[in-house]
Design a protein around this motif. Structure first.
Motif, PDB file in Angstrom:
ATOM      1  N   GLY A 178       0.784  -1.272   0.017  1.00  0.00           N
ATOM      2  CA  GLY A 178       0.156   0.010   0.084  1.00  0.00           C
ATOM      3  C   GLY A 178       0.866   1.393  -0.117  1.00  0.00           C
ATOM      4  N   LYS A 179       2.054   1.492  -0.679  1.00  0.00           N
ATOM      5  CA  LYS A 179       2.764   2.564  -0.685  1.00  0.00           C
ATOM      6  C   LYS A 179       3.173   2.836  -2.439  1.00  0.00           C
ATOM      7  N   THR A 180       3.760   3.867  -2.605  1.00  0.00           N
ATOM      8  CA  THR A 180       3.933   4.336  -4.038  1.00  0.00           C
ATOM      9  C   THR A 180       5.299   3.451  -4.302  1.00  0.00           C
ATOM     10  N   GLU A 181       5.361   3.163  -5.522  1.00  0.00           N
ATOM     11  CA  GLU A 181       6.775   2.627  -5.920  1.00  0.00           C
ATOM     12  C   GLU A 181       8.101   3.426  -5.443  1.00  0.00           C
ATOM     13  N   VAL A 182       7.976   4.802  -5.643  1.00  0.00           N
ATOM     14  CA  VAL A 182       9.148   5.582  -5.071  1.00  0.00           C
ATOM     15  C   VAL A 182       9.359   5.196  -3.557  1.00  0.00           C
ATOM     16  N   THR A 183       8.354   5.385  -2.907  1.00  0.00           N
ATOM     17  CA  THR A 183       8.541   5.142  -1.521  1.00  0.00           C
ATOM     18  C   THR A 183       8.937   3.757  -1.011  1.00  0.00           C
ATOM     19  N   VAL A 184       8.540   2.582  -1.877  1.00  0.00           N
ATOM     20  CA  VAL A 184       9.144   1.459  -1.426  1.00  0.00           C
ATOM     21  C   VAL A 184      10.795   1.303  -2.036  1.00  0.00           C
ATOM     22  N   ARG A 185      11.072   2.145  -2.870  1.00  0.00           N
ATOM     23  CA  ARG A 185      12.288   2.095  -3.477  1.00  0.00           C
ATOM     24  C   ARG A 185      13.165   2.639  -2.167  1.00  0.00           C
ATOM     25  N   GLN A 186      12.502   3.945  -1.633  1.00  0.00           N
ATOM     26  CA  GLN A 186      13.340   4.341  -0.345  1.00  0.00           C
ATOM     27  C   GLN A 186      13.597   3.351   0.678  1.00  0.00           C
ATOM     28  N   ILE A 187      12.231   2.750   1.054  1.00  0.00           N
ATOM     29  CA  ILE A 187      12.270   1.867   2.216  1.00  0.00           C
ATOM     30  C   ILE A 187      13.258   0.490   1.942  1.00  0.00           C
ATOM     31  N   ALA A 188      13.212   0.204   0.645  1.00  0.00           N
ATOM     32  CA  ALA A 188      14.196  -1.030   0.200  1.00  0.00           C
ATOM     33  C   ALA A 188      15.423  -0.715   0.706  1.00  0.00           C
ATOM     34  N   HIS A 189      15.958   0.689   0.182  1.00  0.00           N
ATOM     35  CA  HIS A 189      17.556   0.954   0.254  1.00  0.00           C
ATOM     36  C   HIS A 189      17.585   1.160   1.796  1.00  0.00           C
ATOM     37  N   ARG A 190      16.678   1.897   2.683  1.00  0.00           N
ATOM     38  CA  ARG A 190      17.002   1.929   3.969  1.00  0.00           C
ATOM     39  C   ARG A 190      17.141   0.500   4.702  1.00  0.00           C
ATOM     40  N   ALA A 191      15.963  -0.426   4.196  1.00  0.00           N
ATOM     41  CA  ALA A 191      16.248  -1.798   5.165  1.00  0.00           C
ATOM     42  C   ALA A 191      17.490  -2.426   4.623  1.00  0.00           C
TER      43      ALA A 191
END
Length: 298
Positions: A137-150
């Motif tokens: 339930g997130k935007t693709e841009v947000t998911v990309r940022q989350i993936a990098h952080r994780a």
């Protein structure tokens, strides 16, 4: 038809749920909830059943993970994932083996639920950021940022790992023999200087409440445990979470299970589970699967 489709993808769905939750019991609950939703949907309108089921399981696992957060915080003593017996196909898949290893599952526990879902789906199962966005339930841009952080968080904390192998099982055999015969020098040589021992009793049985670190302290702890073990206890070897493991059986019942983390010929981690609530899946080999996606490569 509903049963056939769900059964076909069940190993993949269980693997996703287990890696997100660290509990086979909770993963089974998530699959049951997901199956009920799948049974009620108009399957003629579902173009890609596997993608749909992955999305449903991810959302249910996220809901479950948020619900058990308080329970984890109140846990008595050290918390370890519920161990599961794994077959040779897991040890042969280095990425899958590492992803279900005790050390990696403990690192995943330090992520928030969404970070954990994104990391598991992207780095282990190879789903794209766009595919994951629809699941969390997130935007693709947000998911990309989350993936990098994780990923940065995980890579900073991940431990060295080698999947179960004949060489690893031999090290475990030598270690347990040295411990049972009091061969301190042999015991010390098999332990890495920075070895970590973690016990999980859940407040229900006797177990060390805090991790024990360092070769000397871990060796003393192991020798003390072996000396106080019942004379009727015998050892059975197994593979759990892609790692060599030893099952300590007393009076015909599994008393505790220890998974061994090995690197460069030495034991770097011992993960002992005694909480009886976590030993139910220790007798049955559970099939795990990463599906057909190609994994992300660093």
């Amino acid at each position: 038809m509903a049963d056939d489709v769900f059964s076909e993808h069940r190993p993949l769905l269980f693997t996703i749920a287990y890696e997100m939750l660290g509990s086979a019991v909770d993963a089974e609950d998530v699959l049951q909830e997901s199956y009920l939703r799948w049974s009620a949907v108009d399957r003629a309108a579902v173009e890609h059943p596997r993608a749909y089921l992955v999305r449903v399981v991810t959302r249910q696992a996220l809901n479950h993970l948020r619900a058990v957060k308080a329970r984890r915080e109140e846990y008595v003593g050290a918390w370890l994932p519920e161990p599961i017996r794994t077959g040779p196909e897991v040890s042969e898949d280095a990425i899958l083996a590492e992803s279900v290893s005790m050390a990696m599952m403990l690192v995943l526990e330090t992520l928030n639920p969404t970070e954990r879902a994104v990391f598991v789906l992207h780095d282990v199962f190879g789903y794209t950021h766009g595919e994951i966005a629809a699941s969390v339930g997130k935007t693709e841009v947000t998911v990309r940022q989350i993936a990098h952080r994780a990923r940065r968080h995980v890579h900073a904390r991940r431990r060295r790992f080698e999947p179960d192998s004949a060489a690893g099982r031999e090290i475990v055999r030598r270690f347990l023999l040295a411990a049972s015969t009091g061969e301190v020098q042999e015991l010390m040589e098999l332990l890495a200087p920075d070895v970590v021992q973690i016990s999980d009793g859940g407040g229900k049985v006797v177990a060390a409440r805090r991790p024990i670190t360092g070769r000397d302290d871990v060796a003393r702890f192991v020798l003390r445990v072996i000396r106080t073990s019942a004379a009727t206890t015998h050892v059975e070897y197994a593979t759990c979470n892609g790692m060599p493991a030893a099952r300590f059986v007393t009076g015909g019942a599994l008393d505790w299970l220890v998974a061994f983390e090995i690197h460069d010929g030495r034991i770097t981690g011992l993960y002992g589970i005694r909480n009886p609530d976590k030993l139910h899946r220790a007798d049955t080999v559970l099939p795990l699967d990463r599906g057909e996606h190609q994994p992300w490569k660093p």
